[in-house]
Design an enzyme around this catalytic site. Structure first.
Site, mmCIF file in Angstrom:
data_model
loop_
_atom_site.group_PDB
_atom_site.id
_atom_site.type_symbol
_atom_site.label_atom_id
_atom_site.label_comp_id
_atom_site.label_asym_id
_atom_site.label_seq_id
_atom_site.Cartn_x
_atom_site.Cartn_y
_atom_site.Cartn_z
ATOM 1 N N GLN A 1 -6.381 -1.835 1.897
ATOM 2 C CA GLN A 1 -6.110 -1.569 3.294
ATOM 3 C C GLN A 1 -6.806 -0.509 4.169
ATOM 4 O OE1 GLN A 1 -2.607 1.021 4.356
ATOM 5 N NE2 GLN A 1 -1.622 -0.965 4.655
ATOM 6 N N PRO B 1 0.990 -1.277 0.069
ATOM 7 C CA PRO B 1 0.075 0.004 0.163
ATOM 8 C C PRO B 1 0.895 1.304 0.200
ATOM 9 C CG PRO B 1 0.054 -0.996 2.265
ATOM 10 C CD PRO B 1 0.594 -2.056 1.192
ATOM 11 N N LEU B 2 0.501 2.317 -0.760
ATOM 12 C CA LEU B 2 1.230 3.526 -0.797
ATOM 13 C C LEU B 2 0.208 4.623 -0.904
ATOM 14 C CD1 LEU B 2 3.376 2.399 -4.267
ATOM 15 C CD2 LEU B 2 4.185 2.372 -1.909
ATOM 16 N N ARG C 1 15.375 -1.961 11.212
ATOM 17 C CA ARG C 1 16.381 -2.289 10.680
ATOM 18 C C ARG C 1 17.275 -3.055 12.055
ATOM 19 N NH1 ARG C 1 15.805 -5.278 6.072
ATOM 20 N NH2 ARG C 1 15.025 -3.663 4.663
ATOM 21 N N TYR D 1 -0.010 5.020 13.783
ATOM 22 C CA TYR D 1 -1.479 5.435 13.433
ATOM 23 C C TYR D 1 -2.418 4.681 14.585
ATOM 24 C CZ TYR D 1 -0.135 7.142 8.889
ATOM 25 O OH TYR D 1 0.721 7.530 8.079
ATOM 26 N N ALA E 1 -3.791 3.030 1.579
ATOM 27 C CA ALA E 1 -4.353 3.240 2.828
ATOM 28 C C ALA E 1 -5.730 4.082 2.763
ATOM 29 C CB ALA E 1 -3.642 3.854 3.875
ATOM 30 N N HIS F 1 -4.647 -2.028 8.986
ATOM 31 C CA HIS F 1 -3.561 -1.003 9.183
ATOM 32 C C HIS F 1 -3.235 -0.727 10.548
ATOM 33 C CE1 HIS F 1 -0.129 1.527 8.528
ATOM 34 N NE2 HIS F 1 -0.672 2.307 7.525
ATOM 35 N N ARG G 1 -1.137 -5.503 8.854
ATOM 36 C CA ARG G 1 0.197 -4.748 8.858
ATOM 37 C C ARG G 1 0.530 -4.153 10.436
ATOM 38 N NH1 ARG G 1 2.903 0.116 5.119
ATOM 39 N NH2 ARG G 1 3.504 -1.994 3.627
#
Length: 283
Positions: free
Chosen positions: A99, A22-23, A268, A181, A57, A176, A228
């Site tokens: 999403q 999702p972008l 990471r 959020y 989203a 999401h 997610r």
């Protein structure tokens, strides 16, 4: 070569192992939150490139919006506008999930009904800047803490959005619960200072996520529901005092429910801890 081989994802036989995530595009193009006709061209062009497409989203309510020109899935006009987008993807053989999104305190009063404050588990202002409905950047406001009955209305909003996504023709949905959020605001103890059944213990702070998953699974088979999460991420000024224990509990609960997939955003520096938990649960 493995990337281009088929893959079984829940009930779906994907043509390959490439997923379009999702972008957030902020290109709905209409004030009413309905996607524009260009969305059909955009997603249709990508339908043969990946095994799965997860649409941008999409807010479950006016209250859930936090960025200008993002699409919604809570009105009949929005549902109608999504249908040709879904058809464009399916015409090319794509699998298409939507999403579902509520930004919580990351919103701004310019998006809210009658200019009200954004909502959150607790009245704690996030660091950084918010978007306004006019594409301006301004300091975040201090949100209003949700009342118990309002939380149940938000769960109902997710369920209704899931119904609307089905009416629009999607193949499934993704919840999401990442990127700072609303659901992650409930999960993590930097943003959740509640003393009721949605705050305090890990079990209480995860309650909203599991209630939302259970509510949408009354609409969709659970093997068509993805989630997610973003463990160890500080996006949106969130943090937790024991993220390993928190997300081990979350992943175990999602695995027990048999969700279709876990969409994981890794920080990471501590990715190995997340990997170990996910592998143990078979997600």
């Amino acid at each position: 070569m493995k990337l281009s081989t088929p893959f079984q994802l829940g009930p779906f036989r994907l043509a390959n192992r490439i997923v379009m995530p999702p972008l957030t595009r902020m290109r709905a193009g209409r004030a009413d939150g309905a996607p524009s006709p260009l969305a059909a061209a955009y997603y249709g062009q990508r339908a043969t490139e990946g095994g799965l497409i997860i649409a941008e989203a999409t807010q479950i309510s006016q209250q859930g919006q936090g960025y200008p020109q993002t699409p919604g899935i809570y009105t009949p006009d929005q549902v109608a506008a999504w249908r040709p987008v879904v058809q464009a993807v399916k015409k090319r053989g794509g699998i298409f999930f939507l999403q579902l999104w509520h930004v919580g305190r990351i919103s701004h009063s310019s998006f809210q009904k009658d200019g009200g404050l954004p909502v959150a588990p607790s009245a704690i202002r996030p660091a950084g800047n918010a978007f306004t409905n006019e594409f301006k950047r301004v300091p975040h406001e201090t949100p209003r803490a949700l009342e118990l009955n309002e939380i149940q209305r938000i769960v109902a909003d997710y369920r209704k959005a899931a119904e609307n996504a089905k009416q629009a023709g999607f193949d499934g949905i993704e919840i999401h619960a990442a990127n700072g959020y609303l659901i992650q605001q409930f999960l993590e103890d930097k943003t959740n200072h509640r003393t009721d059944r949605y705050g305090g213990s890990i079990e209480n702070r995860a309650r909203l996520l599991f209630e939302v998953v259970d509510a949408v699974s009354e609409v969709w088979p659970i093997d068509r529901v993805g989630v997610r999460i973003s463990p160890f991420s500080d996006v949106g000024d969130v943090a937790d005092s024991d993220p390993t224990a928190l997300y081990a509990f979350v992943v175990e609960g999602l695995a027990a429910r048999g969700i279709c997939f876990l969409d994981l955003i890794e920080a990471r520096a501590r990715a190995g801890l997340v990997d170990q938990t996910v592998r143990r649960q078979g997600l």
